[in-house]
Every structure is written in C-alpha cells, then in structure tokens.
Write an enzyme that holds these catalytic residues in place. Structure first.
Site, PDB file in Angstrom:
ATOM      1  N   THR A  13     -44.044   1.589 -45.981  1.00  0.00           N
ATOM      2  CA  THR A  13     -43.973   3.053 -45.979  1.00  0.00           C
ATOM      3  C   THR A  13     -43.113   3.605 -47.107  1.00  0.00           C
ATOM      4  O   THR A  13     -43.408   4.665 -47.660  1.00  0.00           O
ATOM      5  CB  THR A  13     -43.378   3.528 -44.625  1.00  0.00           C
ATOM      6  OG1 THR A  13     -44.197   3.025 -43.584  1.00  0.00           O
ATOM      7  CG2 THR A  13     -43.304   5.026 -44.526  1.00  0.00           C
ATOM      8  N   ASP A  57     -48.905  -3.709 -46.665  1.00  0.00           N
ATOM      9  CA  ASP A  57     -48.314  -3.391 -45.373  1.00  0.00           C
ATOM     10  C   ASP A  57     -47.619  -4.683 -44.964  1.00  0.00           C
ATOM     11  O   ASP A  57     -48.153  -5.770 -45.176  1.00  0.00           O
ATOM     12  CB  ASP A  57     -49.427  -3.049 -44.371  1.00  0.00           C
ATOM     13  CG  ASP A  57     -48.859  -2.598 -43.042  1.00  0.00           C
ATOM     14  OD1 ASP A  57     -48.883  -1.381 -42.789  1.00  0.00           O
ATOM     15  OD2 ASP A  57     -48.395  -3.455 -42.262  1.00  0.00           O
ATOM     16  N   SER A  58     -46.446  -4.585 -44.379  1.00  0.00           N
ATOM     17  CA  SER A  58     -45.698  -5.833 -44.179  1.00  0.00           C
ATOM     18  C   SER A  58     -46.333  -6.737 -43.133  1.00  0.00           C
ATOM     19  O   SER A  58     -45.951  -7.901 -43.017  1.00  0.00           O
ATOM     20  CB  SER A  58     -44.236  -5.557 -43.873  1.00  0.00           C
ATOM     21  OG  SER A  58     -44.087  -5.046 -42.595  1.00  0.00           O
ATOM     22  N   THR A  89     -41.265  -2.056 -42.898  1.00  0.00           N
ATOM     23  CA  THR A  89     -40.242  -2.320 -41.879  1.00  0.00           C
ATOM     24  C   THR A  89     -40.723  -3.278 -40.789  1.00  0.00           C
ATOM     25  O   THR A  89     -39.912  -3.932 -40.149  1.00  0.00           O
ATOM     26  CB  THR A  89     -39.785  -1.011 -41.202  1.00  0.00           C
ATOM     27  OG1 THR A  89     -40.930  -0.369 -40.629  1.00  0.00           O
ATOM     28  CG2 THR A  89     -39.112  -0.089 -42.184  1.00  0.00           C
ATOM     29  N   ASP A  90     -42.045  -3.357 -40.587  1.00  0.00           N
ATOM     30  CA  ASP A  90     -42.534  -4.106 -39.417  1.00  0.00           C
ATOM     31  C   ASP A  90     -42.133  -5.575 -39.428  1.00  0.00           C
ATOM     32  O   ASP A  90     -41.799  -6.131 -38.386  1.00  0.00           O
ATOM     33  CB  ASP A  90     -44.063  -3.986 -39.299  1.00  0.00           C
ATOM     34  CG  ASP A  90     -44.486  -2.573 -38.941  1.00  0.00           C
ATOM     35  OD1 ASP A  90     -43.611  -1.797 -38.475  1.00  0.00           O
ATOM     36  OD2 ASP A  90     -45.664  -2.225 -39.122  1.00  0.00           O
ATOM     37  N   GLN A 274     -35.257 -14.396 -23.976  1.00  0.00           N
ATOM     38  CA  GLN A 274     -35.934 -13.097 -24.038  1.00  0.00           C
ATOM     39  C   GLN A 274     -34.918 -11.951 -24.126  1.00  0.00           C
ATOM     40  O   GLN A 274     -35.294 -10.817 -24.416  1.00  0.00           O
ATOM     41  CB  GLN A 274     -36.829 -12.922 -22.805  1.00  0.00           C
ATOM     42  CG  GLN A 274     -37.972 -13.918 -22.800  1.00  0.00           C
ATOM     43  CD  GLN A 274     -38.910 -13.798 -21.610  1.00  0.00           C
ATOM     44  OE1 GLN A 274     -38.815 -12.864 -20.831  1.00  0.00           O
ATOM     45  NE2 GLN A 274     -39.824 -14.739 -21.494  1.00  0.00           N
ATOM     46  N   CYS A 275     -33.655 -12.246 -23.831  1.00  0.00           N
ATOM     47  CA  CYS A 275     -32.623 -11.211 -23.979  1.00  0.00           C
ATOM     48  C   CYS A 275     -32.323 -11.062 -25.470  1.00  0.00           C
ATOM     49  O   CYS A 275     -32.222 -12.066 -26.176  1.00  0.00           O
ATOM     50  CB  CYS A 275     -31.329 -11.622 -23.297  1.00  0.00           C
ATOM     51  SG  CYS A 275     -31.511 -11.895 -21.544  1.00  0.00           S
TER      52      CYS A 275
HETATM   53  N1  ASP Z   1     -46.557  -0.673 -41.350  1.00  0.00           N
HETATM   54  C1  ASP Z   1     -45.473  -0.453 -42.260  1.00  0.00           C
HETATM   55  C2  ASP Z   1     -45.031  -1.794 -42.792  1.00  0.00           C
HETATM   56  O1  ASP Z   1     -44.291  -2.504 -42.184  1.00  0.00           O
HETATM   57  C3  ASP Z   1     -44.363   0.257 -41.608  1.00  0.00           C
HETATM   58  C4  ASP Z   1     -43.193   0.587 -42.484  1.00  0.00           C
HETATM   59  O2  ASP Z   1     -43.069   0.238 -43.632  1.00  0.00           O
HETATM   60  O3  ASP Z   1     -42.298   1.257 -41.963  1.00  0.00           O
HETATM   61  O4  ASP Z   1     -45.447  -2.168 -43.833  1.00  0.00           O
END
Ligand code: ASP
Length: 338
Positions: A13, A57-58, A89-90, A274-275
């Site tokens: 993003t 996209d990640s 971010t993903d 899982q915690c």
């Molecule tokens: N789908 C995007 C990614 O991880 C989301 C992001 O960058 O915030 O590439």
C-alpha cells in the site's frame, strides 16, 4: 558527513496512489519519490532507490523475493550505511524474520516499513513511517550504527523485526512485539532504547546465507478438531504445530499415535503457542507430556511467523553444525527469550 541509505521498494500500500477518476489504487513510479515526498530532501542522508520491477502485494512475497532483497543488500553492503525496505504490511513480519536469519552478523541497520493508507492519501501514515524509518536507517554514533539488526518501524514504534506480528488490519498502530520491549519510540524526540538492541556475540564478518527450504508445514489445532484430519497431516520434514496455552494438546491415543508416527517418519515437530504473549513450557500440564516423550522441539516464546521462517532457514542448511533441533532452540538473532 551525510549517511547513505539504500531504499528497496518491494510494493504494498505504501507505494500506491488513488486514481481519482476510478477510485482504485495503483502503484506509482518510485523513481519519483522525491517529488511525492519533498520532505525526504530535508533528512540528513543521501537516499538511492532500488525499486522491484513489478511492485508486489506482500501476499506474493516469499523465498524468491527474500533472496532478491538479501542478495541486493549483500552486493551493496559496503556502499551504504543503512538499508530501508518498503513492504506491504500483510507479510512484513515474515520477511523481517526471514531476513534476520539470512543476513548474518549485521553491523548496519535494516529497517522495514509500510503503511495502512497509500502515500497519496490525505490521511496517510506513509510519510511519517517513511521519514522516521530513514532517520533510524541512517542513525550512527561514534562511527557505529546504532541499530545493527533487522527492525520494523511502524506508527511511532521501532520494533525487533523477528518479534513482530501484524496485529491490526484496521489501526495505524498495526504491529506488536508481545514478547519483547519496543526498541525505540518516535515522539517529540526520537529515542532508541539501547539496552534492548541486538548485538552480535561474534566478531565474524557480515555475510548472506540465502538457504531456505520449503518443506515446512504449519498446523493449528482447535477443540473439536476431527482426529481423522489430524492423522492426515501430510508427510513433511518440519511441522510447526500451534497448540493451546503453554503447550497442551488433546489427550487422546489417536492424536498421540499420529504425533509419534510423524516422528518415526523423521518429521521434526516444533511446538508453538496460540497465545500471542508468553510461550511454551513442556511438562507444566500432563497434556503436554507427549511432546517430551516424542522429542518435539519447544518453540519457547517465538512468534508463528518466526518459527516458520527459522525452520525454513535451518532445515538442511549446510552452514550450521549440529542437528536441526539443537540449532532451533538457540537464540540466533534475538527471536526468542533466553
Ligand atoms: N495487501 C497489502 C500488502 O501487504 C496491504 C498493505 O500493504 O498494507 O501488500
């Protein structure tokens, strides 16, 4: 002296802008980054940009892209004082973890950042994340880099990369390190908590170790899981098994037989919790005794992202002496508590 930072743009993003006619997001040409964020020129460092040919996209990032990044850092290690990776971010926590194992004996900062809103958005978090990351990537004291590890900077927090998890798909404050303190904070002053920074214990030179095996599977148990499914876990070299609390699993003969037969086939079983906070402690409850009996490996307080990438890096890696299990339980670069 102006520090030199290599900015590697992979996608996500952060590098998008809105097409105001169609309303959809599209990647913008990162060569123009200085026009988009003229404030970058005010930072006391010289930035060179290396964009991926096709921004990703990640969710499309994986071992091939991790190796592209580490190889590029390896080739340019001597020419730059710090490295900044812009990433979706993903899966940023996976990349940060993988890089922490692949970039050995770092003496320079490698900072990853991204954003929840595109750089061209009015309310974007991208500018602050990018500008402050540049600051951390070029921070030196007495000719020594202050940060000598792979870190994530996001929403006013500098975090150890291999301790992070993406906690929120909604809030700007998207990352947490539940089992490790923040490395720094950006407020009116930008600070670094020096006591928590990673320092290599050896005097060995920096090198890249690109070994990644993909014969690793992640499996999460749940109450009521049909044990037929459990016994159908495919043949795999490493199973990262995410169990309850401090390391418990259903106490049934069928589950125990399945785990034993996986071990008999030579599968390494890494047990994680899982915690999100705290970790595994075999033997605390009788429902964890099975793991001691079959010689499973305790993931201690490691994150799922890091358990997976550490297993990928260590499996069949000729650069390590000793068994997979012996190496897995070691704290290689700050990923588990000692
Ligand atoms: N789908 C995007 C990614 O991880 C989301 C992001 O960058 O915030 O590439």
């Amino acid at each position: 002296m102006k520090r030199k930072v290599l900015l590697i743009y992979t996608g996500g993003t952060i590098g998008m802008e809105k097409d105001y006619e169609t309303g959809s997001l599209q990647a913008f040409d990162f060569g123009n980054i200085f026009q988009k964020i003229p404030e970058m020129k005010l930072i006391e460092c010289e930035v060179s940009v290396y964009p991926f040919k096709k921004p990703l996209d990640s969710s499309d990032m994986g071992p091939k892209e991790w190796k592209m990044i580490t190889t590029h850092i390896g080739k340019n290690y001597e020419n730059y004082d710090g490295f900044l990776i812009l990433h979706g971010t993903d899966t940023m926590s996976y990349t940060a973890s993988a890089l922490s194992f692949m970039l050995k004996n770092l003496k320079k900062p490698v900072i990853l950042t991204g954003s929840q809103l595109p750089i061209g958005d009015l309310r974007t978090d991208a500018k602050e994340n990018l500008l402050t990351s540049l600051y951390y990537a070029s921070l030196y004291e007495n000719e020594e880099a202050v940060i000598q590890e792979v870190a994530v900077y996001f929403e006013y927090k500098l975090l150890r990369g291999n301790r992070t998890l993406k906690y929120s798909a909604e809030f700007f404050d998207a990352y947490r390190t539940p089992n490790y303190p923040d490395l720094g904070q950006s407020g009116v002053h930008l600070n670094v908590k020096k006591d928590f920074l990673w320092r290599n214990k050896t005097s060995e030179e920096f090198r890249v170790d690109n070994h990644i095996s993909q014969d690793v599977l992640f499996w999460r148990i749940f109450p009521g899981m049909h044990l037929n499914h459990f016994s159908e876990i495919p043949k795999v070299r490493v199973l990262v098994l995410q169990v309850f609390g401090s390391g418990t699993i259903f106490n049934t003969t069928k589950a125990q037989k399945t785990l034993q037969s996986l071990r008999d086939q030579g599968t390494e079983i890494v047990v994680i919790s899982q915690c999100v906070s705290g970790g595994i402690s075999f033997g605390k409850y009788s429902n964890s005794n099975i793991f001691n009996e079959i010689g499973a490996i305790s993931g201690q307080d490691i994150t799922a992202e890091t358990a997976i990438t550490k297993a990928m890096h260590l499996l069949d890696n000729p650069n390590y002496e000793g068994s997979f299990a012996e190496n897995f339980v070691k704290n290689l670069c700050g990923e588990v508590s000692e």
